[in-house]
Design an enzyme around this catalytic site. Structure first.
Site, short mmCIF file in Angstrom:
data_model
loop_
_atom_site.label_atom_id
_atom_site.label_comp_id
_atom_site.label_asym_id
_atom_site.label_seq_id
_atom_site.Cartn_x
_atom_site.Cartn_y
_atom_site.Cartn_z
N SER A 598 1.03 -1.10 0.16
CA SER A 598 -0.06 0.01 0.01
C SER A 598 0.82 1.29 0.09
CB SER A 598 -1.05 -0.12 1.17
OG SER A 598 -1.51 1.21 1.45
N TYR A 611 -2.07 -0.85 10.32
CA TYR A 611 -2.12 -1.08 8.95
C TYR A 611 -1.00 -0.65 8.16
CZ TYR A 611 -3.91 -1.13 4.19
OH TYR A 611 -3.98 -1.38 2.49
#
Length: 730
Positions: A598, A611
């Protein structure tokens, strides 16, 4: 000399007058063909053809003319429709005989044989574009309205015996005449025509080493005659069956299911790597009782060396299989690998010698000398092909060959086609022309691509993207039902045969669905085991599975979120890579791996600590794996920005929460996708391109990374974020 519908034991009587009587003559021919093709004991995939001579109105003259409708080249009886049949003026076909007689002799076969096929187009009725079969003249020259030409195992068993002519008379009581082996074409059809004219009371002809042709004045009668021919042969074989003494009796005992699976999990990738010396192959595994009875028998090695008989068989199975000298009760994996290597080397040398001794001045270049069928005592059969469909059909054809040998050995002695005749079929100019006409293989053809997280979002898009390029796709997901849905979508587009774990995985098609928990090593091992059994190995692994959990004020809960985030987003990728590494090493074939990280890995934010840091760790995992798996496997990553569309990371409640957070107007009654679209457009305005990021954008990057176009790129993270400048590397 016939059977009632309920008396058949070796074929299925499927004719239904209520259906057939409502059909026009051409549709009735299609119906007969489909019913014959439904039973694989009657004819194999793509084999055999049927015909009907029908009266049609000539579109030019308006006159009534006789037209031969016959199943065209490359079609399959079971699935054929009207468009799979060629239609030709009978009168023009008969007129071609004078053309054929004027062609000069070539020495080993009339030079006119192959050229005659090109002449069929001059006989086409109503400009029908369907290519005519090589057997078209056979159907034309038999002066009966309906003709079936089939390749049933029971009949080929008789046609492959050393005393096939005598058995023809004995089994069918004079209702079938006998014609010795001739390569299909105009000359063979002329011999059958002469035989028919000299024996007007016969119902058909046994074609040596090949199959049979029969006929009737009505379609149903022709169908029933076909069944009678096959049933009669099968009953004769059954009466002479040798039981436990079949194939000389048992020589080896089969391994237990667990021992066999353990052996194959380790052996199949090695075998795939060795056999894919020139191009990659996809495997199909057969371990059924019938196959094992053959490979475990005393006579298996002798019969395997003789090769197959019917030309339809060895066009797929080659002149003979590779029989591996392996004792399942005494030898181990290392011995199996060693014997396979030795056998493979000898097979390739034998095949080269076969080509050199049989080639003609105009023969096509020698094809890959690797075997397409491998027989292993105690284990079973492995068939290889350029794709799953081809390897499955190859396995099917060798299963037919086994049954042919069983029947022939029961009633007489099996004989194979003469080597030169076999070569002239395998390297037939018409067969070579078919190969040359085939479209260029897609980029990922022959590749097995494992997509972890294929149930939705990016993973589903990736599965569809690589399937478009010809890949065999393993749709793996934590939720089996979503994986099955994706696999079913691919199967609907690219072919039949969806498989799931425990339901005949080796006979699957271009896509399979598997459940996997990437945080559980045993689960990952089981997934890869199923992939190996389905296709023989792996080529590319793409991991799109991930988890996003927002932290709150509860520290203890945040600790759990950290564990889950790192477990899925980091350790999961590591487990998948480490298990795949063992398979890649056994194959020794180049591969590629793609992880999904990401842009959050490079952008500090509030509320997604677990995350973001897990994705930062995943970025470095990519670099570590690139070093660890080199030089055989390239490892890269794609780093999306906020992909809202179709993502399970953006369920409805999170989307609504985000819309409220950013003060974006919405209505609670709107669909989830409508709400996602609003949020995606909001995020898009943060980027340089001002365009929403979609799963398809990520799929394109994933495909690029495994396509070979970036074969010198490894250890890299490619951002697919629409131009999020905060994520620019500093």
């Amino acid at each position: 000399m016939s059977y009632q519908p309920d008396e058949y034991k070796h074929v299925k009587y499927l004719w239904d007058d209520k259906v057939a009587d409502k059909l026009d003559p051409v549709e009735n021919l299609v119906y007969r063909s489909n019913k014959l093709g439904e039973d694989q004991r009657i004819t194999n995939t793509g084999g055999g053809n049927t015909s009907a001579k029908l009266i049609e109105k000539d579109p030019l003259t308006g006159e009534q003319v006789e037209v031969l409708w016959v199943k065209g080249s490359g079609g399959d009886l079971r699935t054929s429709k009207k468009e799979n049949f060629s239609s030709l003026y009978s009168g023009k076909l008969h007129a071609l005989d004078k053309v054929y007689q004027n062609y000069p002799d070539k020495g080993y076969k009339s030079a006119g044989e192959d050229r005659m096929v090109g002449m069929f187009t001059h006989c086409n009725f109503c400009l029908n574009p369907r290519a005519s079969s090589i057997d078209t003249p056979l159907h034309s020259m038999i002066a009966e309205k309906h003709v079936d030409h089939l390749h049933p195992n029971a009949v080929i068993s008789v046609a492959s015996c050393k005393d096939q002519e005598k058995l023809t008379q004995e089994i069918w009581g004079g209702k079938l005449a006998y014609v010795p082996w001739m390569r299909p074409g105009w000359e063979a059809a002329k011999v059958c025509e002469d035989t028919y004219e000299k024996n007007p009371d016969i119902w058909g002809i046994l074609l040596g080493q090949h199959g049979h042709t029969n006929w009737a004045s009505e379609s149903k009668s022709c169908y029933e005659t076909s069944l009678w021919v096959i049933e009669t042969a099968a009953r004769y074989i059954e009466q002479h069956d040798k039981g436990d003494a079949t194939f000389g009796g048992q020589k080896y005992r089969s391994l237990s299911d667990s021992a066999r699976d353990e052996l194959l999990r380790a052996f199949l990738p090695v075998a795939r790597g060795l056999i894919s010396e020139k191009v990659k192959f996809i495997g199909t595994l057969q371990t059924d009782e019938t196959t094992l009875r053959f490979v475990n028998s005393v006579d298996a090695q002798r019969l395997a060396e003789l090769g197959t008989s019917c030309p339809d068989h060895f066009l797929r199975t080659k002149i003979k299989p590779l029989y591996v000298n392996f004792d399942p009760q005494q030898d181990n994996l290392e011995t199996l690998i060693s014997r396979f290597k030795e056998g493979l080397q000898q097979y390739r040398a034998d095949y080269t010698a076969y080509y050199e001794s049989c080639k003609r001045a105009d023969s096509p270049a020698m094809r890959d000398p690797s075997p397409t069928v491998v027989l292993i005592p105690g284990v079973g059969m492995i068939a290889w092909g350029k794709n799953k469909s081809e390897s499955r059909v190859t396995a099917e054809f060798y299963n037919c060959a086994i049954e042919v040998m069983r029947g022939a050995e029961a009633i007489s002695e099996y004989t194979a086609l003469p080597v030169q005749e076999a070569f002239d079929i395998e390297y037939w100019a018409l067969e070579e022309a078919k190969l040359q006409r085939m479209p260029k293989e897609a980029t990922l053809a022959r590749n097995v691509v494992v997509v972890v997280g294929a149930g939705d979002g990016i993973g589903k898009a990736v599965a569809h993207r690589v399937a478009k390029e010809g890949a065999h796709v393993v749709c793996a997901d934590l939720k089996l039902e979503t994986a099955e849905k994706t696999a079913a979508e691919l199967t609907a587009v690219y072919g039949q045969g969806i498989g799931v774990a425990g339901s005949g995985i080796s006979s699957c098609g271009p896509a399979i669905a598997l459940q996997v928990d990437i945080t559980n090593r045993k689960s990952v091992q089981e997934m890869f085991t199923q992939v190996i059994f389905a296709y023989g190995g792996i080529d590319n692994v793409i991991v799109t599975a991930g988890v996003f959990l927002a932290e709150g004020a509860d520290a203890e809960q945040n600790d759990k979120i950290f564990d889950i985030s790192f477990g899925v987003n980091v350790k999961g990728g590591y487990i998948v890579a480490s298990e795949a590494q063992g398979i890649w090493n056994k194959q020794n074939l180049n591969g590629a791996m793609v992880l999904t990280t990401s842009v959050n890995a490079a952008v500090s934010k509030k509320g997604s600590l677990a995350y973001d840091t897990s994705k930062a760790a995943a970025n470095h995992l990519v670099r570590e794996l690139a070093v660890t798996l080199s030089p055989l496997v390239n490892v890269n990553a794609l780093a999306p920005a906020t992909v809202v569309q179709g993502s399970n990371m953006f369920p409805r409640d999170r989307v609504i929460s985000s819309l409220a957070k950013y003060d974006i107007a919405f209505d609670e009654s709107e669909s989830t996708e409508s709400l996602r679209s609003k949020l995606a457009n909001f995020y898009a305005q943060r980027t340089l391109t001002k365009k929403p990021i979609t799963p398809d954008d990520q799929a394109e990057a994933a495909y690029l990374l495994i396509s070979g176009q970036l074969s010198k790129t490894t250890g890299q993270v490619i951002s697919v974020d629409g131009g999020l400048h905060e994520a620019f590397l500093r």
